[in-house]
Motif scaffolding. Structure first.
Motif, short mmCIF file in Angstrom:
data_model
loop_
_atom_site.label_atom_id
_atom_site.label_comp_id
_atom_site.label_asym_id
_atom_site.label_seq_id
_atom_site.Cartn_x
_atom_site.Cartn_y
_atom_site.Cartn_z
N ARG A 69 -19.69 27.19 17.90
CA ARG A 69 -19.15 28.27 18.71
C ARG A 69 -20.19 28.98 19.55
O ARG A 69 -19.87 29.69 20.49
N ASP A 127 -4.80 36.40 30.76
CA ASP A 127 -5.52 35.19 30.37
C ASP A 127 -5.98 34.47 31.62
O ASP A 127 -5.24 34.39 32.60
N ASP A 179 -5.28 25.64 22.63
CA ASP A 179 -5.89 26.39 21.52
C ASP A 179 -5.43 27.84 21.52
O ASP A 179 -5.17 28.43 20.46
N LEU A 180 -5.32 28.43 22.72
CA LEU A 180 -4.82 29.80 22.81
C LEU A 180 -3.38 29.86 22.31
O LEU A 180 -3.01 30.79 21.57
N PRO A 209 -8.73 27.84 16.04
CA PRO A 209 -8.81 27.73 17.51
C PRO A 209 -9.73 28.76 18.15
O PRO A 209 -10.08 28.62 19.33
N VAL A 210 -10.13 29.80 17.42
CA VAL A 210 -10.85 30.92 18.01
C VAL A 210 -12.35 30.63 18.09
O VAL A 210 -13.00 30.33 17.09
N TYR A 223 -3.34 29.71 18.51
CA TYR A 223 -3.70 31.02 17.96
C TYR A 223 -2.52 31.98 18.05
O TYR A 223 -2.18 32.67 17.08
N HIS A 278 -9.12 35.51 26.92
CA HIS A 278 -7.89 36.19 26.50
C HIS A 278 -8.21 37.67 26.27
O HIS A 278 -9.10 38.00 25.48
N SER A 334 -11.03 37.57 23.26
CA SER A 334 -11.27 36.34 22.52
C SER A 334 -11.36 35.17 23.49
O SER A 334 -10.95 35.26 24.64
N ARG A 335 -11.95 34.06 22.99
CA ARG A 335 -12.18 32.89 23.83
C ARG A 335 -11.72 31.61 23.12
O ARG A 335 -11.81 31.52 21.88
N TYR A 336 -11.31 30.63 23.93
CA TYR A 336 -10.75 29.38 23.42
C TYR A 336 -11.19 28.22 24.30
O TYR A 336 -11.54 28.42 25.47
N ARG A 337 -11.15 27.01 23.74
CA ARG A 337 -11.53 25.84 24.51
C ARG A 337 -10.47 25.44 25.52
O ARG A 337 -10.77 24.80 26.53
#
Length: 251
Positions: free
Chosen positions: A30, A132, A103-104, A71-72, A107, A41, A96-99
């Motif tokens: 991460r 987002d 994934d968002l 996912p986070v 979550y 997000h 928050s961030r996701y790939r």
């Protein structure tokens, strides 16, 4: 310009004792990104004036516990340090961030997330806004470093701004990092989740070493205003929030 303040509470409250935690190898993954994009997000909350402070603290603690979900990539939630908007009175921020968008979505649909929203957020909050966006050409740490400061900027375009106006706003925002060296990381994009954005469509987060560096940006207000003047004709409303990432974030 850009985002926000948070005192991040304990990362693993008892409520999350059954949630699957990432391994140390997953945590190390991460820390930086070799991909070309990250999904940002943001959720803004307005806490009820009469809300019990203990209940508000429980909301923050349980929200930050969501870092445990697979996912986070990054998660930080807490109080906003400063708002530069007279039309909105948000009190707390979640970043928050996701790939990926998938994934968002995972979550958002996760039972633990839904339980936190139902049991801890909704009872104390009376207004919510969320945006987002995809941060393309992303570089640097995926996690906003503990102790760093963020400036969130969200823009509402005039109805007649058109595609040309939107593209000019995006161009100017993306070029700001070169003009202000204190910005360690900058992401800019167009909101892709219209359900709770209150009409705001252009989003940006600037990451600074700390609050001192973020506040130092205010001394360069003349240059900042020059950048704003380039796109002012296209803007209907601007929301700017500052936020501090707690020293325990993502640990």
């Amino acid at each position: 310009m850009f985002c926000a303040r948070a005192a991040v509470a304990a990362r693993t409250p008892p409520f999350f004792s059954a949630a699957p935690f990432k391994s140390h190898s997953r945590l190390s993954v991460r820390m930086s990104s070799d991909s070309t994009q990250i999904v940002e997000h943001i959720v803004l909350f307005k806490v009820k004036p009469a809300a019990d402070p203990a209940a508000v603290n429980a909301m923050i603690t349980n929200l930050n516990g969501l870092i445990s979900l697979d996912p986070v990539l990054h998660f930080s939630a807490g109080p906003i340090s400063r708002s530069r908007s007279s039309s909105h009175s948000f009190t707390h921020l979640l970043h928050s961030r996701y790939r990926s968008k998938a994934d968002l979505s995972s979550y958002s649909d996760h039972p633990t997330h839904l339980s936190v929203v139902g049991n801890y957020v909704k009872p104390v909050v009376d207004d919510v806004m969320a945006v987002d966006w995809i941060a393309e050409d992303f570089s640097g740490p995926v996690t906003a470093p503990p102790g760093s400061a963020l400036r969130l900027t969200v823009l509402k375009l005039k109805e007649d701004a058109g595609e040309g106006g939107k593209n000019e706003v995006l161009r100017v925002l993306k070029g700001i990092k070169e003009k202000f060296p204190s910005i360690q990381q900058l992401t800019v994009g167009e909101n892709f989740s219209p359900g709770r954005n209150k009409g705001f469509s252009i989003c940006s987060i600037g990451v600074f070493k700390g609050m001192e560096e973020l506040e130092g940006l205010d001394s360069e207000s003349e240059r900042a205003n020059e950048e704003k003047d380039k796109v002012r004709e296209f803007l209907d409303e601007v929301l700017v929030l500052d936020f501090a990432v707690a020293a325990t974030a993502n640990l």
